[in-house]
Design an enzyme around this catalytic site. Sequence first.
Site, PDB file in Angstrom:
ATOM      1  N   GLY A  21       0.833  -1.192   0.000  1.00  0.00           N
ATOM      2  CA  GLY A  21       0.000   0.000   0.000  1.00  0.00           C
ATOM      3  C   GLY A  21       0.867   1.240   0.000  1.00  0.00           C
ATOM      4  O   GLY A  21       2.092   1.175  -0.168  1.00  0.00           O
ATOM      5  N   GLY A  22       0.222   2.388   0.180  1.00  0.00           N
ATOM      6  CA  GLY A  22       0.954   3.642   0.180  1.00  0.00           C
ATOM      7  C   GLY A  22       1.802   3.841   1.413  1.00  0.00           C
ATOM      8  O   GLY A  22       2.699   4.674   1.419  1.00  0.00           O
ATOM      9  N   MET A  23       1.547   3.080   2.497  1.00  0.00           N
ATOM     10  CA  MET A  23       2.258   3.279   3.755  1.00  0.00           C
ATOM     11  C   MET A  23       3.253   2.161   4.064  1.00  0.00           C
ATOM     12  O   MET A  23       4.256   2.410   4.723  1.00  0.00           O
ATOM     13  CB  MET A  23       1.258   3.371   4.908  1.00  0.00           C
ATOM     14  CG  MET A  23       0.232   4.470   4.741  1.00  0.00           C
ATOM     15  SD  MET A  23       0.971   6.106   4.756  1.00  0.00           S
ATOM     16  CE  MET A  23       1.624   6.139   6.416  1.00  0.00           C
ATOM     17  N   ASP A 134      -7.666   4.084   9.371  1.00  0.00           N
ATOM     18  CA  ASP A 134      -7.716   3.558   8.008  1.00  0.00           C
ATOM     19  C   ASP A 134      -8.622   2.329   7.961  1.00  0.00           C
ATOM     20  O   ASP A 134      -8.245   1.270   7.449  1.00  0.00           O
ATOM     21  CB  ASP A 134      -6.311   3.208   7.520  1.00  0.00           C
ATOM     22  CG  ASP A 134      -6.250   3.027   5.999  1.00  0.00           C
ATOM     23  OD1 ASP A 134      -7.221   3.442   5.322  1.00  0.00           O
ATOM     24  OD2 ASP A 134      -5.256   2.489   5.496  1.00  0.00           O
TER      25      ASP A 134
END
Length: 530
Positions: A21-23, A134
Amino acid sequence: MALHEGEIVGPYQVIGQLGQGGMATVYKAYHSKLDRNVAIKVLHPAFKEDADFLARFEREAQIVAKLEHPHIVPVYDYAEHQGQPYLVMKFIEGRTLKKVLQEGPVPLGEILRIMTAVASALTYAHEHGVLHRDIKPSNIVIDKNGIPFLTDFGLARIAQAGASTMSADMILGTPQYISPEQAGGLGNLDSRTDIYSLGVILYEMVVGRVPFNADTPYAIVHQHIYNPLPRPTSIDPSIPQAVEDVLTKGLAKQPADRYPTANAMIAAFRAAIEQSNLVDLNPERAKLAKDAFSRGQYEGPTITDQRAVGIPAIIPPVPPVPPLPLQRPKNTQVEFELSLDKMGDAGRKVEQGIRKSADWLGRMASQIESAVSESTKDWNKPISEEEKIRRKIEKRYKERQGFLVHLMIYVVINILLWGMWIYGLPTITQAIGDAEFTAIANEFPWVILVTLGWGLGVISHFFDYYNKYGPGADSREDAIQREIQRQKERSLAFEKPKNDAERRTRLELSDDGEIIEVEDEISRAQKRKR
């Protein structure tokens, strides 16, 4: 830092990558001494740029590791590998809720079972001062025995950690499930931001799709902040009103208007189902939702429900100022003295109607005057982007209201004129005493000239509004927004040298709806050539 199959990370041997993911990136690994599989989460290398990152992340990992709940994925370990911190969690063999939803609609009983477990885990975390930030279907894992687990607390913002958390300067979350206050970058978030995200999942499972979706993350975020919630009953009439009320409260724009806990929201959902004697949901709800949203055939809440975070409710606009009537030349003005008393009941009714219309028009003129004065007061002051968006939306409501007022006046005046011609004109013309005028006035329906002439103006007004805000205008606006998004992505791209190659980073939207960074390598020879 990317891990490879067979690589040794502490006491763990990497088996393969599970997701990205983005993190962070998640890998499956094997602990030989304990003979069990684990999940290793390695955060994005960009986090190391913060000098105090390691200390802050270790503190947050300790707090998250203390969460012990049967529906929260436990954290086993925290360590570093080649200077990069990582978390070790229990490996859950199963499917994410996202994959379950992709396979088809979930039965009502299963929705209750899954959401009850997730709400219990989320309420427990909130009671221990931990925010998830999230909540989304891909962070809910259902094991092979059907037990749901809430995962990914490793990136949660800790409510008790204050402003020094690793994510203080970032907006975490997935656009389709983000709360309005989180999307707006507001500080001091509390547990109700997670309750909103859980409400989006509940809405998706009941209605058949998420309430807000668009081509770009920026457009989705804008909808969460400003757009009214599409009413479930207008999309699928088989959904009970009591269930809609629960979803509306859980997805309120203002945090104070939502449920205090996740458990309270699911308890209210269960009570609404029992109250409505609902056995199961429409198996075709996903198709109904897709068709309704593609055609825009759904309703939003009333004006009082449209309060966006930090933005006042949209006030019903007043109609625009009508053009001044043409003035006759002084020397050619003709005055008629008609005695309405001689017309009997018909004359008195006409007189009462004219007086009521005059009073109503007078009040409307006063409202228009005050509205114009208020709207022109701050023309010379600089305005923010939010104010520009709000004024754009209000302008659309004003023009629509202006057309409706124009149409209403047209209908009322025509009814009065036709009533005068049918019932009152013979008496009026007889009172004048001109036989020729009386014959012409009684035989020719002169009111039709007003009806047709003014009707053309009403039609022109409608097409003017339709050209500005009809389906074609929406397509043009979408095209503009997509171009703006492309320009923003280009402006966010940057070049960063690394070893013998140059890396250029760009932003993309992942399948989960997350904003992720993708790096392209450009050789130094290409750089010199440029």
